[in-house]
Enzyme design. Structure first.
Site, PDB file in Angstrom:
ATOM      1  N   ARG A  18       1.591 -10.424  -7.902  1.00  0.00           N
ATOM      2  CA  ARG A  18       1.214  -9.336  -6.975  1.00  0.00           C
ATOM      3  C   ARG A  18       0.466  -9.896  -5.766  1.00  0.00           C
ATOM      4  NH1 ARG A  18      -3.109  -7.644  -4.260  1.00  0.00           N
ATOM      5  NH2 ARG A  18      -4.412  -8.146  -6.071  1.00  0.00           N
ATOM      6  N   ASP A  19      -0.724 -10.439  -5.967  1.00  0.00           N
ATOM      7  CA  ASP A  19      -1.528 -10.875  -4.815  1.00  0.00           C
ATOM      8  C   ASP A  19      -0.834 -12.021  -4.091  1.00  0.00           C
ATOM      9  OD1 ASP A  19      -3.609 -10.886  -3.051  1.00  0.00           O
ATOM     10  OD2 ASP A  19      -5.164 -11.391  -4.493  1.00  0.00           O
ATOM     11  N   HIS A 210     -12.812 -12.750  -8.267  1.00  0.00           N
ATOM     12  CA  HIS A 210     -11.483 -12.855  -7.626  1.00  0.00           C
ATOM     13  C   HIS A 210     -11.696 -13.635  -6.326  1.00  0.00           C
ATOM     14  CE1 HIS A 210      -7.510 -10.844  -6.435  1.00  0.00           C
ATOM     15  NE2 HIS A 210      -7.974 -11.220  -5.253  1.00  0.00           N
ATOM     16  N   HIS A 212     -10.504 -16.103  -3.304  1.00  0.00           N
ATOM     17  CA  HIS A 212      -9.474 -16.767  -2.491  1.00  0.00           C
ATOM     18  C   HIS A 212     -10.052 -18.110  -2.043  1.00  0.00           C
ATOM     19  CE1 HIS A 212      -6.399 -13.527  -2.053  1.00  0.00           C
ATOM     20  NE2 HIS A 212      -7.403 -12.821  -2.558  1.00  0.00           N
ATOM     21  N   CYS A 243      -3.823 -11.805   1.676  1.00  0.00           N
ATOM     22  CA  CYS A 243      -3.811 -10.349   1.777  1.00  0.00           C
ATOM     23  C   CYS A 243      -3.252 -10.013   3.148  1.00  0.00           C
ATOM     24  CB  CYS A 243      -5.222  -9.780   1.618  1.00  0.00           C
ATOM     25  SG  CYS A 243      -5.262  -7.992   1.887  1.00  0.00           S
TER      26      CYS A 243
HETATM   27  P1  HMG Z   1      -1.486   6.477   4.238  1.00  0.00           P
HETATM   28  O1  HMG Z   1      -0.542   6.320   5.378  1.00  0.00           O
HETATM   29  O2  HMG Z   1      -2.924   6.726   4.564  1.00  0.00           O
HETATM   30  O3  HMG Z   1      -0.987   7.543   3.191  1.00  0.00           O
HETATM   31  O4  HMG Z   1      -1.385   5.149   3.345  1.00  0.00           O
HETATM   32  P2  HMG Z   1      -0.465   9.002   3.338  1.00  0.00           P
HETATM   33  O5  HMG Z   1      -0.845   9.701   2.076  1.00  0.00           O
HETATM   34  O6  HMG Z   1      -0.861   9.596   4.663  1.00  0.00           O
HETATM   35  O7  HMG Z   1       1.146   8.813   3.332  1.00  0.00           O
HETATM   36  C1  HMG Z   1       1.838   8.191   4.403  1.00  0.00           C
HETATM   37  C2  HMG Z   1       3.191   7.697   3.905  1.00  0.00           C
HETATM   38  O8  HMG Z   1       3.006   6.731   2.872  1.00  0.00           O
HETATM   39  C3  HMG Z   1       4.056   8.788   3.303  1.00  0.00           C
HETATM   40  O9  HMG Z   1       5.417   8.382   3.497  1.00  0.00           O
HETATM   41  C4  HMG Z   1       3.747   8.676   1.830  1.00  0.00           C
HETATM   42  O10 HMG Z   1       4.759   9.197   1.015  1.00  0.00           O
HETATM   43  C5  HMG Z   1       3.628   7.184   1.659  1.00  0.00           C
HETATM   44  P3  HMG Z   1       6.281   8.897   4.752  1.00  0.00           P
HETATM   45  O11 HMG Z   1       6.214  10.381   4.660  1.00  0.00           O
HETATM   46  O12 HMG Z   1       5.614   8.356   5.992  1.00  0.00           O
HETATM   47  O13 HMG Z   1       7.639   8.307   4.491  1.00  0.00           O
HETATM   48  N1  HMG Z   1       2.778   6.809   0.534  1.00  0.00           N
HETATM   49  C6  HMG Z   1       3.189   6.020  -0.471  1.00  0.00           C
HETATM   50  N2  HMG Z   1       4.366   5.410  -0.729  1.00  0.00           N
HETATM   51  C7  HMG Z   1       4.449   4.678  -1.863  1.00  0.00           C
HETATM   52  N3  HMG Z   1       3.431   4.530  -2.722  1.00  0.00           N
HETATM   53  C8  HMG Z   1       2.232   5.133  -2.495  1.00  0.00           C
HETATM   54  C9  HMG Z   1       2.083   5.907  -1.333  1.00  0.00           C
HETATM   55  N4  HMG Z   1       1.065   6.619  -0.824  1.00  0.00           N
HETATM   56  C10 HMG Z   1       1.497   7.174   0.315  1.00  0.00           C
HETATM   57  N5  HMG Z   1       1.233   4.947  -3.360  1.00  0.00           N
HETATM   58  C11 HMG Z   1      -1.706   3.739   1.466  1.00  0.00           C
HETATM   59  C12 HMG Z   1      -2.253   4.914   2.272  1.00  0.00           C
HETATM   60  C13 HMG Z   1      -2.798   3.243   0.541  1.00  0.00           C
HETATM   61  C14 HMG Z   1      -0.517   4.182   0.664  1.00  0.00           C
HETATM   62  C15 HMG Z   1      -1.289   2.629   2.454  1.00  0.00           C
HETATM   63  O14 HMG Z   1      -2.366   2.371   3.306  1.00  0.00           O
HETATM   64  C16 HMG Z   1      -0.848   1.358   1.792  1.00  0.00           C
HETATM   65  O15 HMG Z   1       0.146   1.288   1.111  1.00  0.00           O
HETATM   66  N6  HMG Z   1      -1.611   0.260   2.028  1.00  0.00           N
HETATM   67  C17 HMG Z   1      -1.300  -1.061   1.459  1.00  0.00           C
HETATM   68  C18 HMG Z   1      -2.450  -1.508   0.653  1.00  0.00           C
HETATM   69  C19 HMG Z   1      -2.137  -2.837  -0.018  1.00  0.00           C
HETATM   70  O16 HMG Z   1      -1.251  -2.931  -0.846  1.00  0.00           O
HETATM   71  N7  HMG Z   1      -2.918  -3.892   0.341  1.00  0.00           N
HETATM   72  C20 HMG Z   1      -2.806  -5.156  -0.308  1.00  0.00           C
HETATM   73  C21 HMG Z   1      -3.380  -5.116  -1.696  1.00  0.00           C
HETATM   74  S1  HMG Z   1      -5.171  -5.108  -1.724  1.00  0.00           S
HETATM   75  C22 HMG Z   1      -5.579  -6.788  -1.842  1.00  0.00           C
HETATM   76  O17 HMG Z   1      -4.728  -7.636  -1.741  1.00  0.00           O
HETATM   77  C23 HMG Z   1      -7.012  -7.156  -2.162  1.00  0.00           C
HETATM   78  C24 HMG Z   1      -7.202  -7.600  -3.621  1.00  0.00           C
HETATM   79  O18 HMG Z   1      -6.361  -8.695  -3.939  1.00  0.00           O
HETATM   80  C25 HMG Z   1      -8.682  -8.018  -3.840  1.00  0.00           C
HETATM   81  C26 HMG Z   1      -9.191  -8.985  -2.774  1.00  0.00           C
HETATM   82  O19 HMG Z   1      -8.630 -10.090  -2.617  1.00  0.00           O
HETATM   83  O20 HMG Z   1     -10.123  -8.590  -2.102  1.00  0.00           O
HETATM   84  C27 HMG Z   1      -6.887  -6.462  -4.595  1.00  0.00           C
HETATM   85 MG    MG Z   2      -6.794 -10.773  -3.430  1.00  0.00          MG
END
Ligand code: HMG
Ligand code: MG
Length: 304
Positions: A18-19, A210, A212, A243
């Site tokens: 995933r990450d 966690h 990096h 990320c």
């Molecule tokens: P948004 O635009 O604020 O959401 O996104 P919304 O509710 O307004 O919906 C907008 C559109 O997104 C709609 O689709 C929804 O259906 C769709 P449209 O009508 O435009 O076609 N939607 C979704 N689709 C699929 N799955 C969902 C979903 N929710 C809404 N769950 C949202 C909010 C969180 C979804 C968006 O900002 C997003 O996907 N962000 C990506 C976040 C991400 O994956 N980041 C990377 C992981 S975090 C990380 O790596 C850190 C970590 O490793 C720890 C560290 O290292 O610190 C964990």
């Molecule tokens: Mg991470």
């Protein structure tokens, strides 16, 4: 100097599929993801993060998470958590057979906005129904906090800000909270101080680290956290990762490096290094590059 004390056994949460893969420019097939996850479980990882139910427009690399989850041949005793930022993600994860999910917040307002498009307070309001729905269905929930030692947009982050979010995630029912140094800027003494600060709200046996490795500090930070009693560490096979919403964030610490370091120090990991190295070679070949792991590369060179 007295020997640092820490848990005699650690648990590795493998986050490479995933990450790691969420940040790869190259397309990785569903078959390759499934094979990687199965190899990591076979190597002894008791948790392998298998995907993310997020917007495919935001993170196209995770768009096939439902197919991945449905196709893995699950091993008993292994958890396959997936990220679920809201109810839409949770419902999709549940339909795909998820038995564990992760909600992911941040200690930085700017990062929260860039990563999940809402404030920290709004994010907690989105997570609460996910945690409640999960509890009602017996699905375990893990919590993440990003930017615990620094933010790409705001710089320094106060440990108190991390503690506050950690307390909220604990109160929601997260069985464990993973503290993410998203951009890998932290150093060991800051890590130790952070654990002390957060331990005021969350017992250390409910915390994970966690890290990096952007600045080469990840393994040192892990040992600093271990010295404070943390026994769960996220790591990424072949050092894959980053990320997409944190410019400059490089991969997570390589799982091979963590397993080598703890095993040689007499701390059990439950992971077979040879099988882990095989998984590392598998994904590195699929991506057409060498692993980002000092241990994997040193052992490969010694073999020639
Ligand atoms: P948004 O635009 O604020 O959401 O996104 P919304 O509710 O307004 O919906 C907008 C559109 O997104 C709609 O689709 C929804 O259906 C769709 P449209 O009508 O435009 O076609 N939607 C979704 N689709 C699929 N799955 C969902 C979903 N929710 C809404 N769950 C949202 C909010 C969180 C979804 C968006 O900002 C997003 O996907 N962000 C990506 C976040 C991400 O994956 N980041 C990377 C992981 S975090 C990380 O790596 C850190 C970590 O490793 C720890 C560290 O290292 O610190 C964990
Ligand atoms: Mg991470």
């Amino acid at each position: 100097m007295p020997e640092p004390t820490g848990p005699g056994r650690i648990r590795l949460v493998e986050v490479g599929p995933r990450d790691g893969l969420q940040n790869e420019a190259a397309e990785v097939s569903t078959d390759t993801k499934v094979a990687l996850i199965e190899k990591l479980a076979e190597a002894g990882c008791s948790a392998v993060e298998a995907g993310a139910f997020v917007s495919p427009k935001w993170v196209p690399q995770m768009a096939d998470s439902a197919a991945v989850l449905a196709r893995i041949v699950k091993r008993p005793g292994v958890a396959y958590p997936v990220l679920t930022p809201n109810m839409k993600g949770f419902d999709a994860a549940l339909a795909a057979g998820a038995e564990e999910v992760a909600i992911f917040g941040a200690a930085s307002e700017s990062f929260s906005q860039r990563n999940i498009n809402c404030s920290i307070a709004e994010s907690l309001n989105r997570f609460r129904p996910v945690a409640e729905a999960a509890a009602a269905r017996g699905v375990r929930v893990r919590g993440y906090i990003s930017c615990v030692l620094g933010c790409p947009y705001e710089g320094a982050i106060a440990p108190e800000a991390v503690r506050e979010v950690a307390a909220a995630l604990l109160e929601m029912g997260c069985y464990e909270i993973s503290l993410g140094d998203t951009i890998g800027v932290g150093a060991p003494r800051e890590t130790a101080r952070l654990i002390d600060a957060v331990a005021g709200a969350v017992p250390t046996d409910r915390l994970a680290g966690h890290f990096h490795d952007t600045y080469g500090q990840a393994l040192a930070n892990i040992w600093a956290a271990w010295g404070k009693g943390v026994a769960v560490f996220d790591a990424s096979v072949a050092g894959l990762g980053g990320c997409p919403y944190a410019k400059g964030a490089s991969g997570n610490v390589a799982s091979e490096d963590v397993v080598y370091s703890f095993a040689r120090s007499g701390v059990e990991t439950g992971v077979d290094l040879d099988l882990l190295l095989a998984a590392s070679r598998f994904i590195s070949e699929a991506l057409g590059r060498k692993p980002v792991s000092r241990v994997a590369n040193a052992l490969a060179a010694a073999d020639v």
